[in-house]
Scaffold this motif. Sequence first.
Motif, PDB file in Angstrom:
ATOM      1  N   PRO A  90       0.886  -1.145   0.018  1.00  0.00           N
ATOM      2  CA  PRO A  90       0.046   0.164   0.049  1.00  0.00           C
ATOM      3  C   PRO A  90       0.871   1.242   0.197  1.00  0.00           C
ATOM      4  CG  PRO A  90      -0.934  -1.602   1.716  1.00  0.00           C
ATOM      5  CD  PRO A  90       0.464  -2.143   1.204  1.00  0.00           C
TER       6      PRO A  90
ATOM      7  N   LEU B  18       2.069   2.073  -3.577  1.00  0.00           N
ATOM      8  CA  LEU B  18       1.161   2.419  -4.322  1.00  0.00           C
ATOM      9  C   LEU B  18       0.592   3.973  -4.127  1.00  0.00           C
ATOM     10  CD1 LEU B  18      -1.385  -0.448  -4.761  1.00  0.00           C
ATOM     11  CD2 LEU B  18       0.424   0.179  -6.308  1.00  0.00           C
TER      12      LEU B  18
ATOM     13  N   SER C 115       1.252   6.915  -6.684  1.00  0.00           N
ATOM     14  CA  SER C 115       0.321   7.860  -6.919  1.00  0.00           C
ATOM     15  C   SER C 115       0.532   9.315  -6.766  1.00  0.00           C
ATOM     16  CB  SER C 115      -1.313   7.421  -6.303  1.00  0.00           C
ATOM     17  OG  SER C 115      -1.347   7.778  -4.907  1.00  0.00           O
ATOM     18  N   HIS C 116       1.223   9.499  -5.776  1.00  0.00           N
ATOM     19  CA  HIS C 116       1.743  11.078  -5.333  1.00  0.00           C
ATOM     20  C   HIS C 116       2.663  11.401  -6.477  1.00  0.00           C
ATOM     21  CE1 HIS C 116      -0.328  12.103  -1.947  1.00  0.00           C
ATOM     22  NE2 HIS C 116      -0.050  10.995  -1.283  1.00  0.00           N
TER      23      HIS C 116
ATOM     24  N   ALA D 198       2.903  10.263  -9.523  1.00  0.00           N
ATOM     25  CA  ALA D 198       2.386  10.102 -10.947  1.00  0.00           C
ATOM     26  C   ALA D 198       1.368  11.508 -10.725  1.00  0.00           C
ATOM     27  CB  ALA D 198       1.675   8.859 -11.219  1.00  0.00           C
ATOM     28  N   ALA D 199       0.582  11.704 -10.041  1.00  0.00           N
ATOM     29  CA  ALA D 199      -0.398  12.587  -9.851  1.00  0.00           C
ATOM     30  C   ALA D 199       0.296  14.118 -10.122  1.00  0.00           C
ATOM     31  CB  ALA D 199      -1.293  12.544  -8.768  1.00  0.00           C
TER      32      ALA D 199
ATOM     33  N   PRO E 153       6.686   5.729 -17.458  1.00  0.00           N
ATOM     34  CA  PRO E 153       5.504   5.463 -18.313  1.00  0.00           C
ATOM     35  C   PRO E 153       5.451   4.073 -18.976  1.00  0.00           C
ATOM     36  CG  PRO E 153       5.757   7.943 -18.863  1.00  0.00           C
ATOM     37  CD  PRO E 153       7.321   7.015 -18.201  1.00  0.00           C
TER      38      PRO E 153
ATOM     39  N   PHE F 105       4.522   1.165 -16.822  1.00  0.00           N
ATOM     40  CA  PHE F 105       3.124   0.969 -16.679  1.00  0.00           C
ATOM     41  C   PHE F 105       2.374   0.534 -17.734  1.00  0.00           C
ATOM     42  CE2 PHE F 105       4.894   3.269 -13.025  1.00  0.00           C
ATOM     43  CZ  PHE F 105       4.159   2.362 -12.011  1.00  0.00           C
TER      44      PHE F 105
ATOM     45  N   ARG G 294      -0.007  -2.789 -17.931  1.00  0.00           N
ATOM     46  CA  ARG G 294      -1.315  -2.678 -18.590  1.00  0.00           C
ATOM     47  C   ARG G 294      -1.717  -3.807 -19.470  1.00  0.00           C
ATOM     48  NH1 ARG G 294      -0.667   2.744 -18.462  1.00  0.00           N
ATOM     49  NH2 ARG G 294      -1.068   3.037 -20.500  1.00  0.00           N
TER      50      ARG G 294
ATOM     51  N   LEU H 114      -1.876  -7.223 -18.454  1.00  0.00           N
ATOM     52  CA  LEU H 114      -3.377  -7.259 -17.608  1.00  0.00           C
ATOM     53  C   LEU H 114      -4.488  -7.375 -18.822  1.00  0.00           C
ATOM     54  CD1 LEU H 114      -2.660  -5.311 -14.294  1.00  0.00           C
ATOM     55  CD2 LEU H 114      -2.868  -7.924 -14.856  1.00  0.00           C
TER      56      LEU H 114
ATOM     57  N   LEU I  69      -3.685   6.030 -10.739  1.00  0.00           N
ATOM     58  CA  LEU I  69      -2.297   6.407 -10.358  1.00  0.00           C
ATOM     59  C   LEU I  69      -2.006   7.925 -10.839  1.00  0.00           C
ATOM     60  CD1 LEU I  69       0.249   3.548 -10.311  1.00  0.00           C
ATOM     61  CD2 LEU I  69      -0.955   4.474  -8.292  1.00  0.00           C
ATOM     62  N   GLY I  70      -2.389   8.108 -12.011  1.00  0.00           N
ATOM     63  CA  GLY I  70      -1.861   9.418 -12.424  1.00  0.00           C
ATOM     64  C   GLY I  70      -2.871  10.308 -12.452  1.00  0.00           C
ATOM     65  N   THR I  71      -3.826  10.271 -11.961  1.00  0.00           N
ATOM     66  CA  THR I  71      -5.026  11.737 -11.644  1.00  0.00           C
ATOM     67  C   THR I  71      -4.736  12.480 -10.376  1.00  0.00           C
ATOM     68  OG1 THR I  71      -6.819  10.042 -11.256  1.00  0.00           O
ATOM     69  CG2 THR I  71      -6.372  10.885 -13.847  1.00  0.00           C
ATOM     70  N   SER I  72      -5.027  11.545  -9.432  1.00  0.00           N
ATOM     71  CA  SER I  72      -4.972  12.018  -8.030  1.00  0.00           C
ATOM     72  C   SER I  72      -4.357  10.873  -7.062  1.00  0.00           C
ATOM     73  CB  SER I  72      -6.228  12.582  -7.494  1.00  0.00           C
ATOM     74  OG  SER I  72      -7.282  11.400  -7.361  1.00  0.00           O
ATOM     75  N   PRO I  73      -3.917  11.323  -5.991  1.00  0.00           N
ATOM     76  CA  PRO I  73      -3.280  10.279  -5.020  1.00  0.00           C
ATOM     77  C   PRO I  73      -4.262   9.210  -4.467  1.00  0.00           C
ATOM     78  CG  PRO I  73      -2.515  12.522  -4.504  1.00  0.00           C
ATOM     79  CD  PRO I  73      -3.634  12.537  -5.418  1.00  0.00           C
ATOM     80  N   LEU I  74      -3.883   7.981  -4.453  1.00  0.00           N
ATOM     81  CA  LEU I  74      -4.926   6.916  -4.012  1.00  0.00           C
ATOM     82  C   LEU I  74      -5.001   7.040  -2.405  1.00  0.00           C
ATOM     83  CD1 LEU I  74      -3.275   3.525  -5.399  1.00  0.00           C
ATOM     84  CD2 LEU I  74      -5.443   4.859  -6.044  1.00  0.00           C
ATOM     85  N   THR I  75      -6.415   7.084  -1.941  1.00  0.00           N
ATOM     86  CA  THR I  75      -6.420   7.032  -0.460  1.00  0.00           C
ATOM     87  C   THR I  75      -5.612   5.580   0.077  1.00  0.00           C
ATOM     88  OG1 THR I  75      -8.494   5.865  -0.576  1.00  0.00           O
ATOM     89  CG2 THR I  75      -8.619   8.066  -0.754  1.00  0.00           C
TER      90      THR I  75
ATOM     91  N   ALA J  68      -5.357   2.170  -1.708  1.00  0.00           N
ATOM     92  CA  ALA J  68      -3.827   1.609  -1.808  1.00  0.00           C
ATOM     93  C   ALA J  68      -3.861   0.279  -1.191  1.00  0.00           C
ATOM     94  CB  ALA J  68      -2.995   2.509  -0.997  1.00  0.00           C
TER      95      ALA J  68
ATOM     96  N   PHE K 252      -9.973  -7.125 -14.279  1.00  0.00           N
ATOM     97  CA  PHE K 252      -8.611  -6.561 -14.831  1.00  0.00           C
ATOM     98  C   PHE K 252      -8.621  -5.501 -15.587  1.00  0.00           C
ATOM     99  CE2 PHE K 252      -8.428 -11.288 -14.520  1.00  0.00           C
ATOM    100  CZ  PHE K 252      -6.747 -11.206 -14.092  1.00  0.00           C
TER     101      PHE K 252
ATOM    102  N   LEU L 203      -7.873  -3.066 -12.838  1.00  0.00           N
ATOM    103  CA  LEU L 203      -6.506  -2.823 -12.545  1.00  0.00           C
ATOM    104  C   LEU L 203      -5.752  -2.241 -13.564  1.00  0.00           C
ATOM    105  CD1 LEU L 203      -5.836  -6.511 -11.272  1.00  0.00           C
ATOM    106  CD2 LEU L 203      -5.572  -4.373  -9.986  1.00  0.00           C
ATOM    107  N   ARG L 204      -5.925  -2.462 -14.670  1.00  0.00           N
ATOM    108  CA  ARG L 204      -5.280  -1.468 -16.093  1.00  0.00           C
ATOM    109  C   ARG L 204      -5.663  -0.082 -15.739  1.00  0.00           C
ATOM    110  NH1 ARG L 204      -7.747  -5.414 -19.209  1.00  0.00           N
ATOM    111  NH2 ARG L 204      -8.792  -3.834 -20.344  1.00  0.00           N
TER     112      ARG L 204
ATOM    113  N   LEU M 196      -3.321   1.352 -12.834  1.00  0.00           N
ATOM    114  CA  LEU M 196      -2.198   1.427 -13.502  1.00  0.00           C
ATOM    115  C   LEU M 196      -1.927   2.454 -14.668  1.00  0.00           C
ATOM    116  CD1 LEU M 196      -0.789  -2.251 -13.559  1.00  0.00           C
ATOM    117  CD2 LEU M 196      -0.267  -0.506 -12.047  1.00  0.00           C
ATOM    118  N   ASP M 197      -2.753   3.338 -14.832  1.00  0.00           N
ATOM    119  CA  ASP M 197      -2.713   4.310 -15.800  1.00  0.00           C
ATOM    120  C   ASP M 197      -2.011   5.538 -15.172  1.00  0.00           C
ATOM    121  OD1 ASP M 197      -2.865   6.187 -17.688  1.00  0.00           O
ATOM    122  OD2 ASP M 197      -5.045   6.146 -17.949  1.00  0.00           O
ATOM    123  N   VAL M 198      -0.820   5.743 -15.424  1.00  0.00           N
ATOM    124  CA  VAL M 198      -0.156   6.842 -14.673  1.00  0.00           C
ATOM    125  C   VAL M 198      -0.437   8.031 -15.541  1.00  0.00           C
ATOM    126  CG1 VAL M 198       1.529   5.405 -13.526  1.00  0.00           C
ATOM    127  CG2 VAL M 198       2.205   6.357 -15.786  1.00  0.00           C
TER     128      VAL M 198
ATOM    129  N   LEU N 196       0.604   9.155 -18.311  1.00  0.00           N
ATOM    130  CA  LEU N 196       1.712  10.308 -19.039  1.00  0.00           C
ATOM    131  C   LEU N 196       1.718   9.600 -20.473  1.00  0.00           C
ATOM    132  CD1 LEU N 196       4.336  10.337 -16.301  1.00  0.00           C
ATOM    133  CD2 LEU N 196       2.995  12.316 -17.081  1.00  0.00           C
TER     134      LEU N 196
END
Lengths: 108, 108
Positions: free
Chosen positions: A33, A36, A40-41, A43-44, A94, A97, A101, A104, B10-16, B20, B97, B100-101, B104-106, B108
């Motif tokens: 965790p 991840l 995320s920090h 990447a974001a 990138p 990742f 993807r 998967l 992952l690429g838009t905003s931090p995971l909680t 995570a 799946f 999950l993909r 994993l989209d960062v 970028l």
Amino acid sequence: MEHRDPQCCLGTSPLTPDEAACYAGLFRVLADPARLELLSHIAAEGCRPMGVGELASLVGLSQPTVSHHLKKLAEAGLVDRVAQGRSTIHVVVPEAFARLRRVLDVGL
Amino acid sequence: MEHRDPQCCLGTSPLTPDEAACYAGLFRVLADPARLELLSHIAAEGCRPMGVGELASLVGLSQPTVSHHLKKLAEAGLVDRVAQGRSTIHVVVPEAFARLRRVLDVGL
């Protein structure tokens, strides 16, 4: 760690044992965790440089713990460490990742 | 295991921390070469029913070992077990799946 670009993904043809071992190793690095959250920090934030200290305060962990996780992510080829002046910043890779993807993609 | 569809990746905003932990658990299930090989056999076969015996011979493991891995994959929501006559067949869950993909989209 070197990874050949998979011609196959889960959905097109069975993975070879070598491919399965390689990707299992990458998923093991992601199976944490804190890593991840760190990813995320990083990447974001896009291209904004973030050092270990800032990341540590964002995820509420000590700097040595964050450094350990970042080292594992870098060894797996998921993040790059870039020297910037006297500090080291971290950016996601990138392509790594995109490859995960693709693996998967079950084709359904 | 219930997963809410992430509005973020992952690429838009931090995971909680909860997100995570949830995804780390899923990646932990995938962090096993035998499970990835099994998934690739199940997915590559599309809708053709495959029982434990056939899967065991394809990956060179015992039936109890394969059953154990399939149970973990099913508990994680990555495969469904479908009764077919007197046997149980396994199919991948495409939505799991896809999720999950997306994680994993960062971006970028």
